[in-house]
Design a protein around this motif. Structure first.
Motif, PDB file in Angstrom:
ATOM      1  N   ASN A 244      40.485  32.810  37.727  1.00  0.00           N
ATOM      2  CA  ASN A 244      39.507  33.885  37.594  1.00  0.00           C
ATOM      3  C   ASN A 244      39.635  34.968  38.654  1.00  0.00           C
ATOM      4  OD1 ASN A 244      38.164  33.055  35.247  1.00  0.00           O
ATOM      5  ND2 ASN A 244      37.118  31.454  36.422  1.00  0.00           N
ATOM      6  N   PHE A 245      39.899  34.525  39.878  1.00  0.00           N
ATOM      7  CA  PHE A 245      40.031  35.505  40.953  1.00  0.00           C
ATOM      8  C   PHE A 245      41.208  35.174  41.844  1.00  0.00           C
ATOM      9  CE2 PHE A 245      35.420  35.626  40.102  1.00  0.00           C
ATOM     10  CZ  PHE A 245      35.287  36.980  39.832  1.00  0.00           C
TER      11      PHE A 245
ATOM     12  N   SER B  66      52.140  45.018  36.866  1.00  0.00           N
ATOM     13  CA  SER B  66      52.946  45.857  37.771  1.00  0.00           C
ATOM     14  C   SER B  66      54.071  45.095  38.455  1.00  0.00           C
ATOM     15  CB  SER B  66      52.063  46.461  38.864  1.00  0.00           C
ATOM     16  OG  SER B  66      51.109  47.300  38.304  1.00  0.00           O
ATOM     17  N   LEU B  67      53.969  43.769  38.465  1.00  0.00           N
ATOM     18  CA  LEU B  67      54.992  42.984  39.159  1.00  0.00           C
ATOM     19  C   LEU B  67      56.335  43.023  38.421  1.00  0.00           C
ATOM     20  CD1 LEU B  67      52.925  39.817  40.194  1.00  0.00           C
ATOM     21  CD2 LEU B  67      53.534  41.761  41.629  1.00  0.00           C
TER      22      LEU B  67
ATOM     23  N   GLU C 256      37.539  42.417  48.227  1.00  0.00           N
ATOM     24  CA  GLU C 256      38.640  43.076  48.940  1.00  0.00           C
ATOM     25  C   GLU C 256      38.101  43.923  50.090  1.00  0.00           C
ATOM     26  OE1 GLU C 256      42.142  42.353  49.282  1.00  0.00           O
ATOM     27  OE2 GLU C 256      41.499  41.821  47.266  1.00  0.00           O
TER      28      GLU C 256
ATOM     29  N   ASN D  84      42.693  37.078  45.582  1.00  0.00           N
ATOM     30  CA  ASN D  84      42.588  38.244  46.471  1.00  0.00           C
ATOM     31  C   ASN D  84      43.969  38.847  46.725  1.00  0.00           C
ATOM     32  OD1 ASN D  84      43.710  36.378  48.192  1.00  0.00           O
ATOM     33  ND2 ASN D  84      42.075  36.412  49.699  1.00  0.00           N
ATOM     34  N   SER D  85      44.000  39.935  47.500  1.00  0.00           N
ATOM     35  CA  SER D  85      45.276  40.637  47.672  1.00  0.00           C
ATOM     36  C   SER D  85      46.274  39.799  48.473  1.00  0.00           C
ATOM     37  CB  SER D  85      45.063  42.008  48.302  1.00  0.00           C
ATOM     38  OG  SER D  85      44.451  41.889  49.554  1.00  0.00           O
TER      39      SER D  85
ATOM     40  N   GLU E 182      52.318  53.442  41.880  1.00  0.00           N
ATOM     41  CA  GLU E 182      53.118  52.298  41.413  1.00  0.00           C
ATOM     42  C   GLU E 182      54.292  52.052  42.363  1.00  0.00           C
ATOM     43  OE1 GLU E 182      52.770  50.051  38.988  1.00  0.00           O
ATOM     44  OE2 GLU E 182      51.030  50.870  37.944  1.00  0.00           O
TER      45      GLU E 182
ATOM     46  N   ARG F 173      45.212  41.529  33.942  1.00  0.00           N
ATOM     47  CA  ARG F 173      45.726  42.506  32.972  1.00  0.00           C
ATOM     48  C   ARG F 173      46.238  43.732  33.726  1.00  0.00           C
ATOM     49  NH1 ARG F 173      41.040  43.342  30.380  1.00  0.00           N
ATOM     50  NH2 ARG F 173      40.669  45.355  31.345  1.00  0.00           N
ATOM     51  N   LYS F 174      45.505  44.077  34.794  1.00  0.00           N
ATOM     52  CA  LYS F 174      45.821  45.325  35.482  1.00  0.00           C
ATOM     53  C   LYS F 174      46.890  45.160  36.556  1.00  0.00           C
ATOM     54  CE  LYS F 174      41.402  47.280  34.394  1.00  0.00           C
ATOM     55  NZ  LYS F 174      40.149  47.820  34.884  1.00  0.00           N
ATOM     56  N   THR F 175      46.712  44.177  37.402  1.00  0.00           N
ATOM     57  CA  THR F 175      47.595  44.093  38.571  1.00  0.00           C
ATOM     58  C   THR F 175      48.910  43.369  38.288  1.00  0.00           C
ATOM     59  OG1 THR F 175      45.636  44.135  39.962  1.00  0.00           O
ATOM     60  CG2 THR F 175      47.681  43.434  41.012  1.00  0.00           C
TER      61      THR F 175
ATOM     62  N   ASN G   9      34.049  40.493  36.981  1.00  0.00           N
ATOM     63  CA  ASN G   9      35.394  40.273  37.501  1.00  0.00           C
ATOM     64  C   ASN G   9      35.871  41.464  38.335  1.00  0.00           C
ATOM     65  OD1 ASN G   9      38.547  39.966  37.316  1.00  0.00           O
ATOM     66  ND2 ASN G   9      37.649  37.982  36.805  1.00  0.00           N
TER      67      ASN G   9
ATOM     68  N   LYS H  34      44.931  51.844  41.856  1.00  0.00           N
ATOM     69  CA  LYS H  34      45.880  51.751  40.766  1.00  0.00           C
ATOM     70  C   LYS H  34      45.277  51.076  39.528  1.00  0.00           C
ATOM     71  CE  LYS H  34      49.255  48.528  40.931  1.00  0.00           C
ATOM     72  NZ  LYS H  34      49.265  47.993  39.572  1.00  0.00           N
ATOM     73  N   ASP H  35      44.536  49.980  39.760  1.00  0.00           N
ATOM     74  CA  ASP H  35      44.117  49.143  38.638  1.00  0.00           C
ATOM     75  C   ASP H  35      42.652  49.289  38.255  1.00  0.00           C
ATOM     76  OD1 ASP H  35      46.686  48.164  38.737  1.00  0.00           O
ATOM     77  OD2 ASP H  35      46.150  46.535  40.086  1.00  0.00           O
TER      78      ASP H  35
ATOM     79  N   ILE I 212      47.932  37.979  45.835  1.00  0.00           N
ATOM     80  CA  ILE I 212      48.864  38.833  45.086  1.00  0.00           C
ATOM     81  C   ILE I 212      50.166  38.941  45.884  1.00  0.00           C
ATOM     82  CG2 ILE I 212      49.242  41.123  44.065  1.00  0.00           C
ATOM     83  CD1 ILE I 212      46.856  39.811  42.767  1.00  0.00           C
TER      84      ILE I 212
ATOM     85  N   ILE J 134      40.714  38.668  31.719  1.00  0.00           N
ATOM     86  CA  ILE J 134      40.493  38.698  33.164  1.00  0.00           C
ATOM     87  C   ILE J 134      41.074  39.990  33.726  1.00  0.00           C
ATOM     88  CG2 ILE J 134      40.904  37.492  35.340  1.00  0.00           C
ATOM     89  CD1 ILE J 134      41.059  34.881  33.762  1.00  0.00           C
ATOM     90  N   ALA J 135      40.154  40.882  34.096  1.00  0.00           N
ATOM     91  CA  ALA J 135      40.532  42.267  34.416  1.00  0.00           C
ATOM     92  C   ALA J 135      41.674  42.381  35.425  1.00  0.00           C
ATOM     93  CB  ALA J 135      39.300  43.018  34.916  1.00  0.00           C
ATOM     94  N   TRP J 136      41.573  41.677  36.535  1.00  0.00           N
ATOM     95  CA  TRP J 136      42.591  41.880  37.581  1.00  0.00           C
ATOM     96  C   TRP J 136      43.979  41.461  37.117  1.00  0.00           C
ATOM     97  CZ3 TRP J 136      45.612  38.037  39.610  1.00  0.00           C
ATOM     98  CH2 TRP J 136      45.192  36.720  39.412  1.00  0.00           C
TER      99      TRP J 136
END
Lengths: 215, 187, 116
Positions: free
Chosen positions: C57-58, C98-99, B69, C60-61, B125, C93-95, B61, B152-153, C64, C89-91
């Motif tokens: 699952n995925f 922040s929202l 990206e 892209n930016s 952030e 949890r991480k990204t 993932n 960041k992540d 986002i 799902i890594a992205w």
């Protein structure tokens, strides 16, 4: 003197050559992408045409033009109906000669920028309205649809003596905003080959060649 | 802008040779012509790498996200869509390096350069939020959000080298992302 | 051969939407068509609107960016919004966490269990 050779893209390689010139120029000039199925005019993703004309100088591709042979743009996005087509045929008494289910659309004509302004565009445009390109081996000619700005209709169709019958104003989609304007709206129009296209254009043989004047 | 610039730590030669490596050359036009090829390629390459990890699913993932990206950016911003973009991968055991190299027009390079200066100096952030607010009204594809999330992540070390080409206004842009292999495995 | 089958699915209800699969469209603008119904539903929504991405699952930016525009739209509407993500799902949890800073009425729930 250079000569541009024009042929119908039949082989895989030629289809790809034509597609890539179209993709390259549409992306560069209008930021448009293409797809075979995820198509969305609101977000700049256009459908790929199914058939192509390819113009080459030696091994270089310098011009291309597409043809939608199913799901024409005018019908899919332009709200043109089979009734619209039937009415036009009736006005000419040609209902028996044409089948409104058989429509094609000439589209995505591109000339590589270093070959601009040498008469290549109109020559390619005319070849795209030849029986050799649009009939694709069928016995009956199809109805030809076209979606373009009014300035294109004047510079290409009228200048070539091809009659394009207005059907409907084309709805405003964001994908066209870089070439459409209030003064220059887009129309869907119909060409009935045997009455609207001058015989010299309709009977133009393919492949063919155009000799370019040196600049 | 006609001078070479480096953002972040861009160590030229690695101390030791990579344990594992590959390099893929793309024609951007191929990916522009069929956009899904970006994701397809990212997935495939991520599978290739993640296969050897302890937690392939988690690693996949992160790796696919990062590769996708970088690849999308390289393809979108390459100056000439017929000139190859190179994506390379090097695995040094503890660190993984993913890099793209492509050419960019002068105007895009300049905007990228000032974005990288912000990325290097501002709180990450804050920058993430600022970019979202700023981009809310526009449809610009160069939001930089992808690179921000990478730093960041995914705790990656981002380094970019910008070098003017001898002819024309285009620049060679190398974007290098270095990840910690253990973190990717546990991501 | 047509291999470009849609690889994502978005289900809309009055109180929320569920996104599954992979979303990697070319530009933020390309997301507008598929996100427009969500935007419309948010305008009509009287309670908390829930965006469930546990099966996505995925993204892209560009996605986002598009997703964050939904958050900004909720902020403008003063609408409570809840995003459901998956821990695995890594992205996400991480990204996605922040929202939160974009909207005081946004809760981001990252859950252990993947979407069934």
């Amino acid at each position: 003197m250079k000569s541009v050779e024009l042929r119908v893209a039949v082989r895989n390689g030629d289809v790809m050559r034509a597609q890539y010139l179209i993709v390259d120029m549409y992306h560069q000039n209008y930021g448009i992408l293409f797809s075979n199925d995820i198509v969305d005019l609101n977000s700049g993703i256009e459908p790929y045409p199914q058939s192509y004309l390819l113009g080459t100088v030696g091994s270089e591709v310098v011009a291309a033009c597409g043809l939608y042979t199913r799901d024409t743009y005018c019908e899919r996005y332009g709200e043109v109906t089979k009734d619209d087509l039937q009415q036009q045929l009736a006005s000419e008494g040609l209902e028996a000669r044409y089948d409104v289910r058989r429509t094609v659309e000439v589209t995505k004509l591109v000339i590589r920028s270093d070959y601009n302004g040498r008469g290549l565009g109109r020559w390619l445009f005319q070849a795209a309205h030849s029986a050799a390109f649009v009939m694709r081996g069928d016995e009956k000619p199809p109805l030809i649809l076209c979606c373009a700005t009014r300035s294109i209709f004047a510079a290409m169709h009228e200048a070539s003596g091809i009659r394009a019958r207005p059907l409907r104003k084309f709805p405003d989609y964001p994908v066209h905003e870089r070439y459409r304007s209030a003064d220059n709206p887009m129309d869907s129009r119909l060409i009935i080959p045997t009455v609207d296209i001058p015989p010299a254009i309709w009977n133009k043989p393919l492949p063919c060649a155009l000799t370019l004047e040196e600049r | 802008m006609s001078i070479s610039r480096i953002h972040g730590v861009f160590d030229g030669a690695a101390v030791e040779p990579p344990l594992s490596k590959f390099e893929v050359k793309f024609t951007p036009l191929d990916l522009i012509a069929h956009w899904k090829r970006c994701g397809m390629t990212a997935d495939f390459l991520a599978y290739f790498i993640a296969y050897a990890f302890e937690n392939p699913k988690a690693a996949l993932n992160t790796l696919s996200t990062v590769i996708n990206e970088l690849l999308e950016n390289a393809v979108k911003f390459s100056a000439n869509k017929r000139e190859p973009v190179v994506l390379s991968f090097d695995h040094f055991g503890d660190t993984i390096r993913i890099e793209t190299c492509n050419t960019c027009s002068g105007a895009i390079t300049q905007r990228f350069d000032s974005f990288l200066q912000r990325l290097g100096s501002e709180d990450i952030e804050d920058l993430f939020i600022a970019q979202i607010e700023q981009n809310a009204a526009t449809n610009r594809s160069e939001s930089g959000l992808g690179l921000i999330t990478m730093v960041k992540d995914h705790n990656s070390n981002l380094a970019v080298s910008i070098r003017p080409l001898e002819v024309g206004d285009a620049h060679e842009v190398r974007v290098r992302v270095t990840l910690n292999a253990n973190e990717v495995d546990q991501s | 051969m047509n291999m470009e089958d849609a690889d994502h699915r978005i289900e809309n209800t009055a109180a929320g939407c569920t996104m599954t699969g992979v979303l990697r469209l070319a530009t933020p603008g390309a997301y507008e068509r598929i996100f427009n119904p969500i935007h419309d539903a948010m305008i009509a929504c009287k309670t908390t609107y829930v965006v469930d991405i546990r099966g996505l699952n995925f993204m892209n930016s560009s996605g986002i960016t598009a997703l964050s525009r939904l958050v900004l739209a909720a902020r403008k509407l003063d609408l409570p919004l809840r995003i459901l993500g998956a821990e695995s799902i890594a992205w996400q949890r991480k990204t996605i966490t922040s929202l939160r800073r974009l909207h005081t009425l946004l809760t981001v729930d990252i859950q252990d269990t993947p979407a069934s």
